[in-house]
Scaffold this motif. Structure first.
Motif, PDB file in Angstrom:
ATOM      1  N   TRP A 225       0.841  -1.181   0.000  1.00 26.03           N
ATOM      2  CA  TRP A 225       0.000   0.000   0.000  1.00 26.03           C
ATOM      3  C   TRP A 225       0.883   1.239   0.000  1.00 26.03           C
ATOM      4  O   TRP A 225       1.948   1.255   0.622  1.00 26.03           O
ATOM      5  N   LYS A 226       0.424   2.286  -0.660  1.00 27.12           N
ATOM      6  CA  LYS A 226       1.079   3.590  -0.548  1.00 27.12           C
ATOM      7  C   LYS A 226       0.675   4.208   0.789  1.00 27.12           C
ATOM      8  O   LYS A 226      -0.504   4.321   1.104  1.00 27.12           O
TER       9      LYS A 226
ATOM     10  N   PRO B 124      -6.717   5.328  -1.795  1.00 25.82           N
ATOM     11  CA  PRO B 124      -5.623   4.438  -1.379  1.00 25.82           C
ATOM     12  C   PRO B 124      -5.133   3.599  -2.556  1.00 25.82           C
ATOM     13  O   PRO B 124      -5.942   2.999  -3.275  1.00 25.82           O
ATOM     14  N   LEU B 125      -3.825   3.563  -2.758  1.00 33.75           N
ATOM     15  CA  LEU B 125      -3.240   2.864  -3.895  1.00 33.75           C
ATOM     16  C   LEU B 125      -2.471   1.637  -3.434  1.00 33.75           C
ATOM     17  O   LEU B 125      -1.773   1.669  -2.424  1.00 33.75           O
ATOM     18  N   PHE B 126      -2.606   0.559  -4.208  1.00 33.66           N
ATOM     19  CA  PHE B 126      -1.904  -0.688  -3.926  1.00 33.66           C
ATOM     20  C   PHE B 126      -1.110  -1.080  -5.162  1.00 33.66           C
ATOM     21  O   PHE B 126      -1.660  -1.164  -6.270  1.00 33.66           O
ATOM     22  N   ALA B 127       0.199  -1.323  -4.993  1.00 35.49           N
ATOM     23  CA  ALA B 127       1.071  -1.739  -6.091  1.00 35.49           C
ATOM     24  C   ALA B 127       1.442  -3.203  -5.913  1.00 35.49           C
ATOM     25  O   ALA B 127       1.746  -3.641  -4.799  1.00 35.49           O
TER      26      ALA B 127
ATOM     27  N   ILE C  96      -0.815  -1.045 -10.508  1.00 38.64           N
ATOM     28  CA  ILE C  96      -1.359  -0.196  -9.457  1.00 38.64           C
ATOM     29  C   ILE C  96      -2.876  -0.286  -9.487  1.00 38.64           C
ATOM     30  O   ILE C  96      -3.496  -0.114 -10.543  1.00 38.64           O
ATOM     31  N   HIS C  97      -3.456  -0.572  -8.326  1.00 37.44           N
ATOM     32  CA  HIS C  97      -4.914  -0.614  -8.176  1.00 37.44           C
ATOM     33  C   HIS C  97      -5.328   0.388  -7.104  1.00 37.44           C
ATOM     34  O   HIS C  97      -4.565   0.682  -6.179  1.00 37.44           O
TER      35      HIS C  97
ATOM     36  N   HIS D 142      -8.211  -1.348 -11.373  1.00 40.83           N
ATOM     37  CA  HIS D 142      -6.922  -1.179 -12.036  1.00 40.83           C
ATOM     38  C   HIS D 142      -6.751   0.258 -12.512  1.00 40.83           C
ATOM     39  O   HIS D 142      -7.655   0.854 -13.108  1.00 40.83           O
ATOM     40  N   LEU D 143      -5.551   0.822 -12.257  1.00 43.26           N
ATOM     41  CA  LEU D 143      -5.272   2.199 -12.640  1.00 43.26           C
ATOM     42  C   LEU D 143      -4.094   2.328 -13.597  1.00 43.26           C
ATOM     43  O   LEU D 143      -4.114   3.158 -14.506  1.00 43.26           O
ATOM     44  N   ALA D 144      -3.044   1.535 -13.406  1.00 46.80           N
ATOM     45  CA  ALA D 144      -1.849   1.691 -14.250  1.00 46.80           C
ATOM     46  C   ALA D 144      -1.004   0.433 -14.182  1.00 46.80           C
ATOM     47  O   ALA D 144      -1.079  -0.342 -13.219  1.00 46.80           O
ATOM     48  N   SER D 145      -0.181   0.233 -15.214  1.00 48.45           N
ATOM     49  CA  SER D 145       0.743  -0.903 -15.268  1.00 48.45           C
ATOM     50  C   SER D 145       1.992  -0.495 -16.034  1.00 48.45           C
ATOM     51  O   SER D 145       1.959   0.428 -16.860  1.00 48.45           O
TER      52      SER D 145
END
Length: 361
Positions: free
Chosen positions: A113-114, A133-136, A146-147, A168-171
């Motif tokens: 988690w960030k 909240p972001l999770f990588a 990144i979700h 899902h936000l980025a990869s």
């Protein structure tokens, strides 16, 4: 588990092998704001899973099919659980059913988690006007994903049940020649509008990724690799880099630990050689876990297969501040969650997964 008695409240069995376990700050159920209020709240828990599926077509006498990669596949998933916080210290906690299960393109080997601070406050709200909240996650394909943890809008107006999902936000761009992504960590010590992620790989490399939001942290971030270098070798061959971390209080500093029995400190502005290396006489086996202290500058813990946890001060690297045997090879180390909020009562508590030595505090 119950720290006072050594017992446990609940157990969870996952369909695939669980490789990482990461909790976030409690989130209140009604407004989704991370706070210390008396409102009912849940703790988001993400379990990263990995499984290697061996092909039944492989022939041990045929070198083209008997290799570890030929004819096999790696599958993985992220499982989100929202665990209710107990109303009293003696109230039992339950995992409950998974709030969300995401099938990943490959096995998940690590996740974080960030937790970055802004103006000395922990980020952790999920309303529309605040940050998600972001999770990588680090995957066996070599990719990073990144979700975002988001509250689902109820489809039935007659219910007020809150549900959550990972979106899902980025990869990163998938590359076939970078090996498995074994570990990653957010830079939780920046005071800038952009974030950083450090990642480490089975081919001996370490990489830095910039996470930018284009002025709006509620929009999908952009994930871009900015640095990559060969960090660890063993007998002239790439060595698996099991762990990596940024360091609180030391800007531009990255730590890495690998199967070559060494821990290295890097300045990301100059990566031709490490700033410091500990290994030849200090570690008797691979370095598997590094964790910077969340609230103390320059302090970090290091775990190794040699069954020891060491505590270091970046300003005095001649020897560790302390060293303790935990009875088994160290695989994961985590500082007490309350340390992130600056509580002093648990500042020195460290949870260690020590393989056959069990879990220790």
């Amino acid at each position: 588990t119950q720290e006072e008695t050594g017992g446990w409240f609940d157990a969870l069995t996952t369909p695939l092998n669980a490789c990482s376990l990461e909790t976030y700050f409690p989130i209140t159920r009604d407004d989704g704001i991370n706070s210390s209020s008396d409102k009912p709240s849940d703790v988001p828990l993400v379990v990263g899973c990995y499984q290697l599926n061996e092909s039944s077509q492989s022939d041990p006498e045929d070198p083209d099919t008997s290799s570890s990669s030929a004819g096999s596949s790696r599958c993985g998933e992220l499982r989100l659980h929202m665990i209710p916080t107990p109303s009293t210290s003696k109230t039992e906690m339950q995992f409950g059913d998974a709030a969300c299960v995401l099938q990943m393109e490959s096995g998940v080997l690590d996740g974080k988690w960030k937790r970055r601070r802004k103006n000395n406050q922990i980020e952790g709200a999920v309303e529309h006007d605040v940050e998600i909240p972001l999770f990588a996650s680090a995957c066996a394909s070599g990719s990073i994903h990144i979700h975002g943890l988001e509250k689902n809008m109820p489809t039935d107006s007659t219910t007020d049940t809150t549900s959550w999902s990972l979106n899902h936000l980025a990869s990163t761009d998938g590359q076939s020649d970078i090996g498995l992504c074994l570990a990653l960590a957010w830079n939780d010590y920046l005071n800038e509008s952009e974030d950083q992620i450090v990642s480490s790989y089975s081919n001996g490399e370490v990489a830095i990724h910039q996470v930018s939001y284009h002025g709006d942290t509620n929009k999908a971030p952009k994930l871009e690799e900015t640095h990559r270098w060969n960090a660890h070798t063993l007998f002239g061959c790439p060595s698996e880099v099991w762990t990596c971390s940024f360091l609180r209080g030391a800007e531009n500093v990255v730590l890495s630990g690998a199967d070559d029995c060494s821990m290295k400190i890097w300045d990301i502005r100059q990566t031709q050689r490490p700033v410091h290396k500990a290994g030849d006489t200090e570690f008797e086996a691979g370095v598997t876990a590094i964790s910077s202290h969340p609230s103390l500058d320059n302090i970090f813990a290091v775990g190794s297969y040699d069954e020891h946890v060491r505590l270091y001060d970046y300003r005095k690297m001649a020897e560790p501040l302390s060293k303790v045997s935990v009875g088994g090879g160290v695989w994961r180390i985590k500082w007490h969650p309350s340390t992130w909020s600056g509580e002093s009562s648990c500042r020195g508590k460290l949870l260690v997964a020590a393989m056959h030595g069990g879990c220790r505090i």
